[in-house]
Design an enzyme around this catalytic site. Structure first.
Site, PDB file in Angstrom:
ATOM      1  CE  LYS A 219      -2.729  10.222   3.076  1.00  0.00           C
ATOM      2  NZ  LYS A 219      -3.218   9.443   1.720  1.00  0.00           N
TER       3      LYS A 219
ATOM      4  CG  HIS B 195      -2.199  -0.973   0.988  1.00  0.00           C
ATOM      5  ND1 HIS B 195      -3.272  -0.598   0.464  1.00  0.00           N
ATOM      6  CD2 HIS B 195      -2.319  -1.939   1.569  1.00  0.00           C
ATOM      7  CE1 HIS B 195      -4.143  -1.440   0.535  1.00  0.00           C
ATOM      8  NE2 HIS B 195      -3.666  -2.470   1.233  1.00  0.00           N
TER       9      HIS B 195
END
Length: 802
Positions: A544, A350
């Site tokens: 992010k 991931h």
């Protein structure tokens, strides 16, 4: 089992009186909620039992999803809908003067995770059951969630306990018969050889903990298939440790399941994380092996009947633990045991972030799990021998692929070596892991690597959470898409219909008003539903790039303040995110967002053109009202850093336009909808790699006055109470040389927002783009993802239960 409204009412009243000794009209709302939950669970129990016996009797292959997280959200509405009894219950309660919404709001989000990893696992559980696959979850029964996030008067994140079990968990059933011994610490003694001459090992002077199962039914939609999410609770063993006060022992046992992801900034915290990881894989494997032997009487066919998916590196200790079970408990030879293990295990990666690929100090593993460490050593020895024989002239390769190196155990390397399948979660991510982080392993096992682009369950994220849009789609293309989501593509035949476009914008406005009411109630901020709702909702991390979003807001505010003639279409910037308690940078970004909002929202010069909102304590339940109200979906991570994302899919499915980089699943969204129906900006993966060796943040700041002003405002801006408020943010940009390329992407990001504003003002064209996104989102159903896992990795078929 009640069959109609009248039977439900009668049973509900009887259970209230039986359980709490009072008539329904006198019952407290918590008693009503607990009674309803118990009734729904019992309603599903016959299907649950039938599913178990059908799988066993038919010798069906089963899959077990090992994950540290399962963010299931609230289950009451979901279970009622999946069982097809929501309206019976709603109407029956209404006739008893009970509002079902009040009972739904009583339920807490299960505190079983942190972010996208857990939300993905929850979607997979729903899709497995709803498509009649036998697939189960394995996790820890955390007493508390990650934390409940509060925001203080200065905009700081405050962490308090997430007491999700304060009313108990109405969905779980404690199963003391499924209790297993888990051993920590101690030492290994060589025992007497077996009659066949096989060496034996005894784990002595160890600390025993009892793992007790709590089972939660996973109820499929439009099927009787009901699977199990098994949660393990740590309890004291009858075998008490020597030389340790029993009160200290009890405290250490209770710590194991206290909460998800304990702070690992200390040695004790790291050791506790490692203990958690072994605890739940040891218990999970013990239960699976026991059940398998009860059914088949042998473990020779284990890999033929059992598939185990390792969700990231947290459960990778399952590989050496299954080896231990097979060799020590059932006397398999190494080669035979290894074949079973590899053919059973599959690993999902991931992340491409080096710091997120777990590496445990050898000393921790050796001391806490002495037998497991011995097995890992032997796996590594055999693996290095195999590699050196294949590539005898490449000694550096041995260092790069070693499982044990630099006094650490590399868990991702162990996962690759011990699994028959390694998959990424978006096409670009899978290419990166093959061409970068695992490229050396591809030389050895090219056929093991594959892609399984993530998906989301449309039942929770569209059908149940956005009934207004669901009804509009049904009215337009018929209701068949609810059970065959691929038919959502038929909406493409209607995207040019201006009447449909107007109806969609009306639905979106209704959802925005619902969110605006929530923001007023929660944050005491008035927002205009007619403004553009620009949303970034995800775990707060530097890659992010919530900070890039903040930079743009500061730029707009500074432009408004310096140029009275400057105007923009009204924009509401909405953030929702949690920062890890020890992650100083992320916590300072949260403070910055909140302080920005305090200044901007109350400045008359802004004239309502900008509002900034930070919604605290982001959760699945908040996401269910946030994502379907968004106009713009901010997916702005540095290209090559986000594995996939699933929030991007949820926004898309509810008719938001993606504003993003070519990262993760954004790439596939862009290909599906076309560049005219999203807004893409910034460096590509290839451009990032090319720029990285010569990049210096100051070159961009020196060339752009906007960046200089934003940068300086982190020290002397009106959102600063002192020049230390955002020091870590400031230092990350300078000392880390803007690691995630905010300065390089800033101008492109500003232009992307200008393009959003231009498009939004053509309401019919905007609505058409939204409808295209909805129609094309069928690909991102987790039903599709699960079918691919079942067919291409797990080799399991639907059970036939309908």
């Amino acid at each position: 089992m009640f069959k109609n409204k009248e039977e439900f009412k009668k049973e509900f009243c009887l259970q209230i009186e039986s359980e709490f000794g009072r008539p329904v009209q006198d019952a407290h709302k918590t008693e009503k909620y607990l009674t309803l939950g118990k009734m729904v669970r019992e309603y599903a129990s016959l299907n649950w039992i039938d599913s178990k016996y059908t799988v066993s009797n038919n010798a069906e292959k089963q899959m077990y999803y090992f994950s540290m997280e399962f963010l299931m959200g609230r289950l009451l509405t979901n279970n009622l809908m999946n069982l097809g009894i929501y309206n019976i219950v709603k109407e029956g309660l209404a006739e008893l003067d009970i509002d079902i919404n009040e009972l739904e709001d009583m339920e807490s989000d299960a505190g079983l995770g942190n972010g996208g990893l857990g939300r993905l696992a929850a979607c997979f559980m729903d899709s497995l059951a709803s498509q009649s696959y036998s697939g189960h979850g394995n996790c820890i029964r955390y007493q508390y969630g990650l934390f409940k996030q509060l925001i203080d008067e200065n905009g700081n994140q405050i962490e308090v306990p997430d007491q999700w079990l304060k009313l108990g968990n109405v969905w779980e059933v404690r199963k003391p018969k499924h209790s297993f011994d888990v051993k920590f610490w101690g030492r290994i003694e060589v025992g007497a050889p077996t009659p066949e001459g096989k060496m034996t090992f005894n784990h002595v002077d160890c600390e025993h903990v009892t793992a007790v199962a709590y089972d939660v039914p996973i109820i499929g939609a439009n099927t009787r298939q009901t699977n199990t999410l098994r949660l393990w609770n740590a309890e004291a063993s009858n075998i008490l440790p020597k030389n340790k006060d029993f009160r200290q022992y009890l405290a250490e046992v209770s710590e194991i399941c206290l909460n998800v992801y304990p702070d690992d900034s200390t040695e004790a915290g790291k050791m506790l994380r490692l203990k958690q990881q072994y605890f739940f894989v040891c218990a999970g494997l013990a239960a699976i092996v026991k059940q398998h032997l009860n059914t088949y009487g042998t473990l020779d066919n284990f890999a033929d009947k059992i598939a185990i998916q390792l969700n990231d590196t947290h459960p990778v200790l399952a590989i050496p633990e299954l080896m231990r079970i097979l060799m020590d408990d059932y006397r398999y030879e190494w080669d035979d045991a290894w074949k079973i293990v590899v053919n059973t295990m599959a690993y999902t990666n991931h992340t491409v972030l080096a710091e997120a690929l777990e590496k445990w100090p050898v000393d921790y593993v050796r001391r806490l799990l002495p037998r497991i460490y011995m097995i890992i050593e032997e796996i590594n020895r055999r693996w290095i021998k195999e590699v050196s024989e294949r590539f005898p002239n490449d000694p550096d390769l041995l260092k790069r692929v070693a499982i044990i190196a630099d006094d650490r155990v590399y868990m991702a390397n162990l996962a690759v070596v011990g699994s028959h399948s390694i998959n990424g979660v978006a096409r670009i991510h899978s290419e990166i892991i093959k061409n970068d982080i695992f490229k050396d392993f591809v030389k050895m096992y090219p056929d093991r690597f594959n892609n399984k682009t993530n998906g989301i369950t449309q039942r929770r994220w569209l059908l149940y959470s956005n009934p207004q849009l669901t009804d509009l789609i049904s009215e337009t293309i018929g209701p068949e898409f609810k059970t065959d989501f691929d038919k959502l593509i038929n909406l493409m035949d209607h995207v040019d219909d201006e009447k449909l476009q107007d109806k969609f914008m009306a639905v979106k406005l209704e959802r925005k008003k619902i969110l605006a009411d929530y923001i007023k109630k929660t944050c005491n901020i008035d927002v205009d539903p007619n403004s553009i709702f620009d949303v970034q909702a995800k775990r707060l991390h530097a890659y992010k790039r919530q900070l890039l979003n903040v930079f743009h807001i500061i730029y707009l505010y500074q432009r408004i303040k310096s140029d009275p003639s400057f105007t923009i279409y009204p924009r509401t910037f909405i953030f929702a995110a949690k920062a890890a308690p020890a992650y100083v940078f992320a916590k300072q970004v949260i403070k910055l967002i909140n302080q920005l909002g305090k200044i901007i929202n109350n400045d008359p010069d802004v004239k309502g053109m900008i509002k900034v909102v930070f919604i605290p304590n982001y959760s699945v339940s908040i996401a269910e009202i946030l994502m379907n109200a968004a106009d713009v979906s901010e997916q702005i991570s540095t290209a090559g850093k986000e594995a996939s994302g699933t929030g991007n899919m949820k926004f898309m499915m509810n008719g938001a336009i993606t504003l993003g980089t070519l990262d993760g699943a954004n790439v596939e969204i862009d290909e599906l909808v076309g560049r005219e129906n999203d807004v893409i900006f910034g460096l590509t993966v290839e451009e990032v790699e090319k720029l990285k060796p010569v990049y210096h943040y100051y070159d961009y700041m020196n060339a752009d006055e906007r960046l200089r002003n934003i940068y300086n405002s982190l020290i002397n801006g009106p959102w600063c109470s002192s020049n230390n408020d955002y020091r870590r943010v400031y230092e990350d940009l300078t000392l880390a040389n803007d690691e995630y390329f905010l300065f390089a992407d800033f101008d492109s990001y500003v232009k992307a927002h200008e393009e959003i504003e231009r498009r939004y003002q053509d309401r019919h064209a905007w609505a058409k783009s939204c409808l295209i996104n909805i129609a094309k989102s069928a690909y991102f159903s987790s039903d599709r993802t699960i079918r691919q896992y079942c067919e291409e990795i797990w080799n399991i078929k639907p059970t036939g239960i309908k």
